[in-house]
Enzyme design. Structure first.
Site, PDB file in Angstrom:
ATOM      1  N   ASP A 187       0.861  -1.185   0.000  1.00 49.19           N
ATOM      2  CA  ASP A 187       0.000   0.000   0.000  1.00 49.19           C
ATOM      3  C   ASP A 187       0.897   1.235   0.000  1.00 49.19           C
ATOM      4  O   ASP A 187       2.126   1.114  -0.154  1.00 49.19           O
ATOM      5  CB  ASP A 187      -0.977  -0.027   1.193  1.00 49.19           C
ATOM      6  CG  ASP A 187      -2.327   0.588   0.810  1.00 49.19           C
ATOM      7  OD1 ASP A 187      -2.329   1.768   0.390  1.00 49.19           O
ATOM      8  OD2 ASP A 187      -3.360  -0.093   0.906  1.00 49.19           O
ATOM      9  N   TRP A 244     -16.725  -5.017  -2.162  1.00 56.40           N
ATOM     10  CA  TRP A 244     -16.556  -4.346  -0.861  1.00 56.40           C
ATOM     11  C   TRP A 244     -17.461  -3.132  -0.719  1.00 56.40           C
ATOM     12  O   TRP A 244     -17.892  -2.800   0.377  1.00 56.40           O
ATOM     13  CB  TRP A 244     -15.088  -3.957  -0.635  1.00 56.40           C
ATOM     14  CG  TRP A 244     -14.569  -2.798  -1.457  1.00 56.40           C
ATOM     15  CD1 TRP A 244     -14.152  -2.834  -2.751  1.00 56.40           C
ATOM     16  CD2 TRP A 244     -14.419  -1.438  -1.028  1.00 56.40           C
ATOM     17  NE1 TRP A 244     -13.743  -1.599  -3.160  1.00 56.40           N
ATOM     18  CE2 TRP A 244     -13.889  -0.719  -2.113  1.00 56.40           C
ATOM     19  CE3 TRP A 244     -14.663  -0.758   0.169  1.00 56.40           C
ATOM     20  CZ2 TRP A 244     -13.604   0.652  -2.043  1.00 56.40           C
ATOM     21  CZ3 TRP A 244     -14.386   0.597   0.239  1.00 56.40           C
ATOM     22  CH2 TRP A 244     -13.869   1.289  -0.858  1.00 56.40           C
ATOM     23  N   ASP A 297      -8.601  -1.087  -6.172  1.00 53.05           N
ATOM     24  CA  ASP A 297      -9.553  -0.193  -5.498  1.00 53.05           C
ATOM     25  C   ASP A 297      -9.042   1.244  -5.447  1.00 53.05           C
ATOM     26  O   ASP A 297      -7.840   1.492  -5.453  1.00 53.05           O
ATOM     27  CB  ASP A 297      -9.815  -0.676  -4.067  1.00 53.05           C
ATOM     28  CG  ASP A 297      -8.530  -0.749  -3.242  1.00 53.05           C
ATOM     29  OD1 ASP A 297      -7.491  -1.165  -3.795  1.00 53.05           O
ATOM     30  OD2 ASP A 297      -8.558  -0.365  -2.064  1.00 53.05           O
ATOM     31  N   GLU A 298      -9.990   2.154  -5.381  1.00 53.44           N
ATOM     32  CA  GLU A 298      -9.760   3.559  -5.027  1.00 53.44           C
ATOM     33  C   GLU A 298      -8.613   4.199  -5.805  1.00 53.44           C
ATOM     34  O   GLU A 298      -7.847   4.997  -5.257  1.00 53.44           O
ATOM     35  CB  GLU A 298      -9.477   3.657  -3.510  1.00 53.44           C
ATOM     36  CG  GLU A 298     -10.637   3.180  -2.673  1.00 53.44           C
ATOM     37  CD  GLU A 298     -10.370   3.271  -1.174  1.00 53.44           C
ATOM     38  OE1 GLU A 298     -11.251   3.774  -0.468  1.00 53.44           O
ATOM     39  OE2 GLU A 298      -9.297   2.837  -0.723  1.00 53.44           O
ATOM     40  N   THR A 341      -5.726  -1.430   8.598  1.00 56.90           N
ATOM     41  CA  THR A 341      -5.010  -1.107   9.837  1.00 56.90           C
ATOM     42  C   THR A 341      -4.459   0.322   9.893  1.00 56.90           C
ATOM     43  O   THR A 341      -3.491   0.567  10.606  1.00 56.90           O
ATOM     44  CB  THR A 341      -3.863  -2.119  10.073  1.00 56.90           C
ATOM     45  OG1 THR A 341      -2.945  -2.045   8.965  1.00 56.90           O
ATOM     46  CG2 THR A 341      -4.368  -3.530  10.239  1.00 56.90           C
ATOM     47  N   HIS A 386      -3.054   2.985  -4.661  1.00 55.49           N
ATOM     48  CA  HIS A 386      -2.458   2.515  -3.396  1.00 55.49           C
ATOM     49  C   HIS A 386      -1.008   2.054  -3.601  1.00 55.49           C
ATOM     50  O   HIS A 386      -0.554   1.138  -2.920  1.00 55.49           O
ATOM     51  CB  HIS A 386      -3.286   1.361  -2.805  1.00 55.49           C
ATOM     52  CG  HIS A 386      -4.582   1.828  -2.194  1.00 55.49           C
ATOM     53  ND1 HIS A 386      -4.658   2.405  -0.955  1.00 55.49           N
ATOM     54  CD2 HIS A 386      -5.863   1.786  -2.659  1.00 55.49           C
ATOM     55  CE1 HIS A 386      -5.925   2.710  -0.673  1.00 55.49           C
ATOM     56  NE2 HIS A 386      -6.676   2.352  -1.689  1.00 55.49           N
TER      57      HIS A 386
HETATM   58  C1  ACM Z   1     -11.143  -1.098   0.130  1.00 56.98           C
HETATM   59  O1  ACM Z   1     -11.700  -1.082   1.240  1.00 56.98           O
HETATM   60  N1  ACM Z   1     -10.562   0.009  -0.332  1.00 56.98           N
HETATM   61  C2  ACM Z   1     -11.117  -2.280  -0.698  1.00 56.98           C
END
Ligand code: ACM
Length: 634
Positions: A203, A420, A353-354, A492, A277
């Site tokens: 990440d 998700w 993601d994102e 986390t 990420h």
């Molecule tokens: C996520 O919670 N960004 C997969």
């Protein structure tokens, strides 16, 4: 009359079968498929003979059982491949028992003998887990416990899982967790028959897996500056602050973890989160970015670097890999080659993601790619990237999986989707014929707070235990065969240590475990919570942390005509009494008991509450500033 007696009969059968669940008194989580309680009990002898076949895959199960029985109960345990007088037998069926499948088992406890049968070793392991839950809670102790009568109630159990994919995701990137801590996490999850550990390995804050052909990923990308407080709000690190916080798993560490998990029937799903990420990777190899100046970037330490507001997040520093750069695909080929060799599991999760697109919008290289490939939107640019990545993953003999954003702009031909952002992505993917794992924020996000934000480490939202327990992985309207199962995710950012990771995971992890193992019709919230409370004794014995948040009430305020607050307190657990004060003192069971919505006195500043069961305080003392409640009321 005939009809009436038929009706009565039906009601009785229904009451008995439900009652059997509700009153078995056995507190097993996840609830087994069928439990028949019998009279009597088995008393664990001081010297236990365990008969188990000599098949190598049983060795880890017998040593697990031996360790449990010797450590806490102090029995001496002998394992034999043939032992007619054995008091515990683990038997692999010679002819398959079709009813229990590959992970199921039957467990028979009689006064003198315990027999666990299964078609495959995994089933024997789960039978042993159930047996552990039938022994006194102290069996979980890491030390010898004296003066306990080590009995097991006589019972016949037939049990098998509803889903093959029963997962927990552990984000070891935002904060690094050591190999020993990951093992500790595995030890806890297997007690609830969870069988998949998804490791979020990369990440913006760190790259956690050694890639031998790309050493800077870990020499540079695995470290940031240690900051403590509310992650995401930290001051930008100064140039002279040491970048020594973090760490990574060497390839030997990974092999050790994979083996440890395998011996406990857990698969490890690796996640390499790209193209967003990816700041740690970009810092290690700035040539992977489309953005000039990426060579000045640093691995994030929790200082603001993204704007998360709105439907599409935007990046303040470009934390993406550039889909228009061929070096990126060469890089990913190297990463995936090594990851595929390290992790035997059939899937590799490649994130997705994102991913912020605002730097891509500015990039000439991306514009040229769009023109060349006929891509109309930035989502299509990401889709182009994901499809190429899918081919790389498949070329290493693995299946490609990603978060539900990979649907936007068009899914690749064989991509599996982890849903998700609710379950809608999963529904859409399944409707297109793709495999799906459900892990929606609404039920399965373990980083969310477990009760009111005044009690918890602050993060975006609250997800109470009772809500987690409502998790149902199969939506109406989709082909159930495509839903491989479900998992809970522990991000986390705000989790700095393993004790807090445990606190966030339990008891909600049990709610998810029961949702993915037990038959849907066996689920019952009040019954489940009664079992959870019994499991808390096991957590105490094991010294595993858990959250007591289910005992904290929810607060709801509305404005009275005179401007004061009317406050409603809601307990998710039945049978609790809530006592309160407005005078800044600490209430106990001699204070006013909450029975209906209460008016806050005009000049009061603080509401304090505590829950009791009978005369026993059971919840935490919760202090709610009225300024906080006022700010929530429109
Ligand atoms: C996520 O919670 N960004 C997969």
């Amino acid at each position: 009359m005939k009809k009436l007696s038929l009706l009565l009969c039906c009601c009785l059968v229904h009451a008995l079968s439900f009652g059997q669940v509700a009153q078995s008194g056995l507190s097993i989580i996840p609830e087994p498929v069928k439990t028949t309680r019998l009279a009597g009990q088995f008393l664990l002898p001081k010297s236990v003979i365990v008969e188990a076949g000599s098949q190598p895959e049983l060795a880890s199960i017998t040593s697990y059982l031996k360790k449990k029985l010797t450590t806490a109960a102090g029995s001496s345990v002998t394992i034999k491949s043939v032992a007619p007088t054995a008091s515990i037998k683990l038997i692999l069926n010679k002819t398959t028992d079709a009813a229990i499948g590959t992970e199921g088992y039957t467990l028979s406890v009689k006064a003198k003998k315990i027999v666990i049968r299964a078609n495959e070793a995994a089933g024997l392991f789960y039978g042993v887990q159930t047996l552990m839950q039938l022994l006194p809670a102290d069996i979980e102790s890491a030390q010898l416990v004296k003066n306990v009568k080590w009995t097991v109630p006589c019972v016949e159990i037939t049990d098998y899982p509803r889903f093959a994919w029963r997962g927990l995701m552990f984000d070891v990137a935002r904060h690094f967790f050591t190999k020993a801590e990951v093992k500790q996490y595995i030890d806890a999850m297997v007690k609830y028959k969870l069988n998949l550990l998804h490791l979020h390995l990369t990440d913006d804050e760190g790259w956690r897996v050694e890639i031998k052909s790309l050493p800077k990923l870990t020499t540079v990308g695995a470290y940031n500056v240690k900051k403590v407080g509310q992650f995401g709000t930290f001051s930008p690190p100064a140039a002279n602050e040491p970048r020594t916080y973090g760490g990574f798993y060497t390839q030997d560490d990974i092999r050790e973890l994979v083996q440890y998990a395998k011996e406990r029937f857990v698969n490890i799903l690796p996640e390499i989160d790209v193209p967003g990420h990816s700041l740690a990777a970009v810092v290690a190899y700035p040539e992977l970015s489309c953005t000039p100046g990426a060579d000045k970037y640093v691995v994030n330490s929790g200082e603001p670097f993204m704007n998360w507001d709105g439907p599409h997040n935007t990046a303040i520093v470009d934390n993406t890999l550039c889909p228009a750069n061929e070096n990126v695909y060469t890089f990913l080929d190297k990463v995936v080659t090594e990851v595929a060799q390290l992790f035997p599991f059939g899937y590799i999760h490649m994130g997705g993601d994102e991913c912020a697109k605002n730097f891509w919008e500015q990039s000439d290289a991306i514009k040229a790619l769009m023109a060349k490939e006929g891509l109309k939107t930035q989502q299509e640019v990401q889709s182009y990237f994901e499809k190429r990545l899918e081919k790389i993953v498949e070329s290493k003999g693995k299946k490609f999986m990603g978060w539900d954003e990979i649907i936007e702009g068009g899914l690749g031909p064989n991509a599996a989707v982890m849903s998700w952002r609710g379950i809608k992505g999963g529904i859409e993917a399944a409707k297109q014929g793709h495999e799906v794992v459900m892990s929606p924020t609404t039920f399965a996000y373990l980083d969310y707070m477990q009760s009111d934000r005044v009690n918890e480490t602050k993060i975006y939202a609250t997800l109470r235990l009772s809500k987690s327990y409502e998790f149902e992985p199969v939506p109406d309207s989709v082909d159930a065969k495509l839903i491989k199962g479900g998992q809970a995710n522990l991000w986390t950012e705000q989790v700095y240590n393993i004790r807090q990771a445990e606190y966030m995971t339990w008891p909600r992890g049990m709610a998810i475990a029961e949702s993915v193992w037990s038959p849907k019709q066996k689920k019952s919230w009040p019954y489940f919570f009664g079992k959870v409370e019994k499991q808390f004794d096991r957590f105490n014995a094991a010294e595993t942390k858990y959250a007591p948040s289910a005992y904290d009430p929810s607060f709801n305020g509305i404005r009275n005509a005179d401007g004061t607050l009317k406050i409603t307190l809601i307990n998710e657990v039945d049978g609790l009494d809530t006592y309160y004060s407005f005078d800044n003192s600490f209430p106990d069971n001699f204070y006013p008991k909450y029975t209906q919505p209460i008016d806050a006195p005009k000049d009061a500043t603080t509401l304090r509450v505590i829950t009791y069961r009978g005369k026993k305080p059971i919840g935490r003392m919760v202090t709610m500033p009225l300024s906080e409640l006022n700010s929530r009321v429109k």
